[in-house]
Design a protein around this motif. Sequence first.
Motif, PDB file in Angstrom:
ATOM      1  N   THR A   1       1.160   3.903   8.120  1.00  0.00           N
ATOM      2  CA  THR A   1      -0.104   3.486   8.741  1.00  0.00           C
ATOM      3  C   THR A   1      -0.524   2.077   8.325  1.00  0.00           C
ATOM      4  O   THR A   1      -1.512   1.563   8.835  1.00  0.00           O
ATOM      5  CB  THR A   1      -1.238   4.459   8.353  1.00  0.00           C
ATOM      6  OG1 THR A   1      -1.311   4.515   6.934  1.00  0.00           O
ATOM      7  CG2 THR A   1      -0.999   5.841   8.897  1.00  0.00           C
ATOM      8  N   SER A   2       0.229   1.464   7.422  1.00  0.00           N
ATOM      9  CA  SER A   2      -0.216   0.170   6.910  1.00  0.00           C
ATOM     10  C   SER A   2       0.252  -1.018   7.745  1.00  0.00           C
ATOM     11  O   SER A   2      -0.180  -2.134   7.529  1.00  0.00           O
ATOM     12  CB  SER A   2       0.262  -0.024   5.472  1.00  0.00           C
ATOM     13  OG  SER A   2      -0.379   0.923   4.646  1.00  0.00           O
ATOM     14  N   LEU A   3       1.163  -0.759   8.685  1.00  0.00           N
ATOM     15  CA  LEU A   3       1.572  -1.836   9.588  1.00  0.00           C
ATOM     16  C   LEU A   3       0.884  -1.635  10.931  1.00  0.00           C
ATOM     17  O   LEU A   3       0.694  -0.501  11.373  1.00  0.00           O
ATOM     18  CB  LEU A   3       3.099  -1.830   9.769  1.00  0.00           C
ATOM     19  CG  LEU A   3       3.907  -2.339   8.584  1.00  0.00           C
ATOM     20  CD1 LEU A   3       5.379  -1.994   8.749  1.00  0.00           C
ATOM     21  CD2 LEU A   3       3.743  -3.835   8.430  1.00  0.00           C
ATOM     22  N   ASN A   4       0.540  -2.734  11.571  1.00  0.00           N
ATOM     23  CA  ASN A   4      -0.175  -2.643  12.848  1.00  0.00           C
ATOM     24  C   ASN A   4       0.777  -2.186  13.954  1.00  0.00           C
ATOM     25  O   ASN A   4       1.735  -2.881  14.274  1.00  0.00           O
ATOM     26  CB  ASN A   4      -0.762  -4.012  13.185  1.00  0.00           C
ATOM     27  CG  ASN A   4      -1.735  -3.936  14.335  1.00  0.00           C
ATOM     28  OD1 ASN A   4      -1.586  -3.106  15.223  1.00  0.00           O
ATOM     29  ND2 ASN A   4      -2.735  -4.789  14.327  1.00  0.00           N
TER      30      ASN A   4
ATOM     31  N   MET B   1       6.712  -4.274   4.325  1.00  0.00           N
ATOM     32  CA  MET B   1       5.469  -4.558   3.599  1.00  0.00           C
ATOM     33  C   MET B   1       5.747  -5.440   2.380  1.00  0.00           C
ATOM     34  O   MET B   1       4.992  -6.377   2.085  1.00  0.00           O
ATOM     35  CB  MET B   1       4.809  -3.247   3.131  1.00  0.00           C
ATOM     36  CG  MET B   1       4.180  -2.402   4.208  1.00  0.00           C
ATOM     37  SD  MET B   1       2.762  -3.179   5.001  1.00  0.00           S
ATOM     38  CE  MET B   1       1.583  -3.185   3.651  1.00  0.00           C
TER      39      MET B   1
ATOM     40  N   PHE C   1       0.818  -1.209   0.000  1.00  0.00           N
ATOM     41  CA  PHE C   1       0.000   0.000   0.000  1.00  0.00           C
ATOM     42  C   PHE C   1       0.852   1.259   0.000  1.00  0.00           C
ATOM     43  O   PHE C   1       2.067   1.230   0.155  1.00  0.00           O
ATOM     44  CB  PHE C   1      -0.921  -0.002   1.209  1.00  0.00           C
ATOM     45  CG  PHE C   1      -1.868  -1.154   1.209  1.00  0.00           C
ATOM     46  CD1 PHE C   1      -3.025  -1.114   0.457  1.00  0.00           C
ATOM     47  CD2 PHE C   1      -1.588  -2.300   1.935  1.00  0.00           C
ATOM     48  CE1 PHE C   1      -3.896  -2.191   0.437  1.00  0.00           C
ATOM     49  CE2 PHE C   1      -2.450  -3.377   1.926  1.00  0.00           C
ATOM     50  CZ  PHE C   1      -3.605  -3.319   1.175  1.00  0.00           C
ATOM     51  N   GLN C   2       0.115   2.364  -0.127  1.00  0.00           N
ATOM     52  CA  GLN C   2       0.754   3.656  -0.300  1.00  0.00           C
ATOM     53  C   GLN C   2       1.528   4.105   0.933  1.00  0.00           C
ATOM     54  O   GLN C   2       2.672   4.481   0.840  1.00  0.00           O
ATOM     55  CB  GLN C   2      -0.341   4.679  -0.635  1.00  0.00           C
ATOM     56  CG  GLN C   2       0.175   6.081  -0.766  1.00  0.00           C
ATOM     57  CD  GLN C   2      -0.920   7.001  -1.262  1.00  0.00           C
ATOM     58  OE1 GLN C   2      -2.006   6.573  -1.605  1.00  0.00           O
ATOM     59  NE2 GLN C   2      -0.641   8.269  -1.292  1.00  0.00           N
ATOM     60  N   ASP C   3       0.882   4.067   2.093  1.00  0.00           N
ATOM     61  CA  ASP C   3       1.482   4.713   3.253  1.00  0.00           C
ATOM     62  C   ASP C   3       2.014   3.668   4.234  1.00  0.00           C
ATOM     63  O   ASP C   3       1.264   3.096   5.006  1.00  0.00           O
ATOM     64  CB  ASP C   3       0.438   5.591   3.946  1.00  0.00           C
ATOM     65  CG  ASP C   3       1.084   6.506   4.961  1.00  0.00           C
ATOM     66  OD1 ASP C   3       2.282   6.326   5.233  1.00  0.00           O
ATOM     67  OD2 ASP C   3       0.394   7.397   5.482  1.00  0.00           O
TER      68      ASP C   3
END
Lengths: 330, 305
Positions: free
Chosen positions: A102-105, A165, A97-99
């Motif tokens: 914020t895409s990792l928990n 990611m 994903f893009q960001d």
Amino acid sequence: MSAVLDVKDLQVSFHTRNGVVRAVDKVSLKVEAGQTVGIVGESGSGKSVTCYSLLGLIPSPPGKIEGGSAMFGGMDLLKLPEKELQKVRGSRISMIFQDPMTSLNPFLKIGTQLVEPLRLHKGMDKAAAWKQGIEALKEVGIPEAATRMDQYPHEFSGGMRQRVMIAMALITRPELLIADEPTTALDVTIQQQVLDLIKDLQKRLGIAVVFITHDLAVVHEVCDVVNVMYAGRLVESAPAAELFAHPRHAYTRALMRSIPALQKKGEPLYTIPGLPPDLSHLPAGCSFRPRQTPDRQLLCLRDQRPPLVEVSPGHWAQACPGCVEGGILS
Amino acid sequence: MLRFTLNRLAQSIAVVFLVFTITFFMIRLTDGDPFASPKAMPPDVRKVLVERYGLDKPLPVQYFTTMGSYLKGDLLPSMSYQGMWNTKIIKDAFPISLIIGVAALGVALALGLPAGIIAAVKKNTWLDFGPMSLALIGICLPTFVMGPLLIMLFGLKWRLLNVAGWFEKTDWILPAVTMGLIYGAYIARMTRGGMLEVLNQDYIRTARAKGVPGWKVVMGHALRGGLLPVVAFLGPALAGITTGSFIIEKIFNLPGLGQHFVSSVFNRDYSLILALVVLYAAVLVVVNFLTDILIAWLNPKVRLS
């Protein structure tokens, strides 16, 4: 070569209070094995929704897949029940994903998140998965991989998180990787590193990649085939070299004119006038008409949606007399 | 972690000491004294009482002797209950409040957490509207309505439980359910809010893109973040729940700690007020400390700072 993914006439709309928003309107695209296929367009052109809907990731309601098919390994992704789709997601088709911020928990260890696909899809036990996780981090160039596994996302920089990611997406060795603007949120120097990493891994693992971006320079660098989307529709599709040499549709040409690097120094940067149309009230006929350069606007179709036609072998463009340079049949 | 713990321990001691000092002087600023009563007391009797409790000595002397006995673990005798020691009063009443409080918390969590989680996951469906409407009613209903309603049903109509009192092993149930329903309503709404915020985060989409099944996304990826507001609320609330509620004790006629908070103030029972306030402060400090540890466990970002 056989197609890994074959999408035909995909139609997605969102039913909102302000009416039906046609986010994706009869989009077809093909991804061959080992190929990188780009989807280019402005924000809100439907490029992300196209990919999310393939994996059943659009929020529903309000989102709804209205029609079309997406053949992948002999199954139609659009008709698969959620349970079957879960087995495909993260196993045979992965996404980045893009960001990465914020895409990792933020509450879970990097290692725990990284090996989750292995535990879920390959049924690996914790120790074996963890070991493979360390290898996966090494593969994407993260130093001290073993200690990094025990850390949390906030201890990683943006570029490092995007590497995580990528490692997470490729850990199950999928056949297809969907990259949704993977470099947009990164610093320019890091962008290049991440692009190189994706290209390198793709070559080594032989996976097909769908690359969503609005950056034509990136497309030029990584893509074999480019699809240009505008207002939920495909306006042009061609092999990358052909598209950059002979852009046919007015929108593609306008996009290329607005790349700062191609402009002479001292000249004001070209920008496309106006805004993309409201997707719940699309103009009849050619959707680019309201923004077309004034002298040719009159030629744009008003009564019907311009069909995609093959203007030269492998090169498709929306056949609107106002938009296509040099006539439709040539 | 050790530094954090020691730091917090020092802070906690300072807080309890401050509460002790402020309470000691403030109660002596109020009108009246422990032996002022509507019936005139013979002056010589009064003199004996004042001397026995050391109230004739200068204030600083009283303060330091009181502190001296507190440091030795002696909470002094009560001034209104003749012959009763504060330690004994607390020992008799606190366990009752604690049992009811902990049970109420259990009821509240058992109802509130699942209701809140389901409501957030099934947003804008009947599984959201139904429980959330009930929760709103729960928040609006005062204990003195909820309590008697439950008494009418379980005590009078179905005769399953005692109406009031503290005699049988089942007598904790009704007060705990009354309190638990109301706290559960708060917890349900807070859980829903917390979960909704987390479920919209990008990392939830990442989890779904990895092929994590729906309920596992909720329990494995969303719950930790979604529970943070609930934990932050429960810490301070727990001190109030476990030290007894005056209203609950009045409704169910329980010999808990809550009644003493009120009656000691009416009686101007200097020593009992002080003992109770210091106990409350100590409980609050301990519970807040545990909450901080729990939050640090839930949220790795807090652990570093």
